[in-house]
Write an enzyme that holds these catalytic residues in place. Sequence first.
Site, mmCIF file in Angstrom:
data_model
loop_
_atom_site.group_PDB
_atom_site.id
_atom_site.type_symbol
_atom_site.label_atom_id
_atom_site.label_comp_id
_atom_site.label_asym_id
_atom_site.label_seq_id
_atom_site.Cartn_x
_atom_site.Cartn_y
_atom_site.Cartn_z
ATOM 1 N N GLU A 50 3.299 13.463 5.472
ATOM 2 C CA GLU A 50 3.094 12.532 6.575
ATOM 3 C C GLU A 50 3.639 13.071 7.891
ATOM 4 O O GLU A 50 3.034 12.898 8.944
ATOM 5 C CB GLU A 50 3.721 11.174 6.260
ATOM 6 N N TYR A 144 4.221 3.974 11.674
ATOM 7 C CA TYR A 144 3.169 4.476 10.794
ATOM 8 C C TYR A 144 3.754 5.177 9.565
ATOM 9 O O TYR A 144 3.416 4.860 8.424
ATOM 10 C CB TYR A 144 2.209 5.445 11.516
ATOM 11 N N ASP A 162 -2.605 4.066 11.730
ATOM 12 C CA ASP A 162 -2.646 5.326 12.462
ATOM 13 C C ASP A 162 -3.871 5.280 13.367
ATOM 14 O O ASP A 162 -4.506 4.235 13.516
ATOM 15 C CB ASP A 162 -2.703 6.513 11.499
#
Length: 241
Positions: A50, A144, A162
């Site tokens: 991520e 996020y 996102d």
Amino acid sequence: MPAGRTHGAPRIDGETLLAFGTRLRAWYRRNARDLPWRATRDPYHILVSELMLQQTQVSRVMEFYPRFLERFPTLEVLAAARETHVVAAWEGLGYYARARNLHKLSRAVVREGAAAWGDPPSNGRATLPPDAESLRRLPGVGPYTAGAVSSFAFERRAALVDTNVARLITRVFAPRLDARRARDQKRIWAITEATLPRTGKATWVHNQALMELGALVCTARVKRCGVCPLRRLCKTYQRRM
DNA sequence: AATGCGGGGGG
DNA sequence: CCCCCAGCATT
């Protein structure tokens, strides 16, 4: 508060929300790409993916992710490494503050993680907290990424927005909102939450599917409405774009 | 609310 | 040649 009622945004009826999620997840099961971070639930591995994916395309991350984890397979290994070595492994990816934050994060978690979020003593392995609220406090982890780790690693029922999700949600449900406008972000999150299924397991698929559809079909410059499973409930499509 | 941060790819 | 990309921290 009834499902579908979202903060200031137009109300979305439950039937539409149900159809949205059902079609979305069915599409994902048939069209999802086979990406390495979708085959694991290791919180640290998910976190690395991520962080690498922040403002960085999937194809680029694929060149770094496996090599980075081979070099730093666990939080403990990363915490024991020198920052310069971590940044060196990040060389070419850009946004190097991500690497420095990740390193700092690993040391914080290894040192005081268990005390901070009451980890089971277990085997002495450092772990990340499972809830978005705690994750959010870690350096380099914003709204996020906190939602993504909570959902993708721990299979919690957490929302995440996102650029893909924001674009998809606005096009389908609220064409008047602008994903780039800070003021609209709250409402986009609220609508996204309203679309989530009931369980954490289904939410994992749902969240992956939201991003995958945004990445492959409902993209920023091209709308492939001809192959979109949400066409019939999409306000933007109904307005003939 | 606005800006800096990297570097590559697509229309 | 811009715009965009699984954002976040700082101001």
